[in-house]
Write a protein that holds these residues in place. Sequence first.
Motif: not given
Length: 192
Positions: A102-110, A130-137, A174-180
């Motif tokens: 995880f990154l330290a700045d992921m307060p919005e992950i669901t 992956v959110f909207n085609g963008q790989a995340g954490h 996922c539909t979670d912008e908090g991942t990116v």
Amino acid sequence: MTNNRQQAAIVLAAGFSKRFGSDKRLSGEPPMLVKTLTAIARHFADIYVVHRHCDQAITALLQSLPTTQIAAPQSPLGIGESIACAAQYMHQNHNYQRIWLFLADMPEITDDTLQALLNTELDKYITRPVFNGQAGHPVGFPRQDWPALMQLKGDIGAVEVIQKNQHRLRLVSCTDEGTVRDYDVPCQNKVE
């Protein structure tokens, strides 16, 4: 919380927030790092935080939180060294089957995203949302990848390990912008 002792969360919190302009780990009330840890703690029994060597502000902040601290090396480091430090610590001290970076700045992950990720297979896959085609954490690495993570250096993270193992990469939509979401400047911190 998922009671799964085979998986652990590693929170990478050794950065300097150069683009942010101040220490974003401590930004807001409660601080962003605390918000991130609170979200993670609902799903992980074991959370490890990698911080800078002699980082008194973070060690004081974490003192009352249910985390284990991992001090990164004293020399200048990038995210690669932070990951290597964490992987080395886990390899020497624990029998988990998977670690999640995880990154330290992921307060919005669901909660839904974390639950979906934790429900993936433990054995051989590298897993990431992956959110909207963008790989995340976060990115989940099975134990077989830890030796490669222990060799990382510089500031590109675990991209090299992922690229070399594309055949074992499982992307979870996922539909979670908090991942990116990347908090580079203070005005982006929408979490109050």
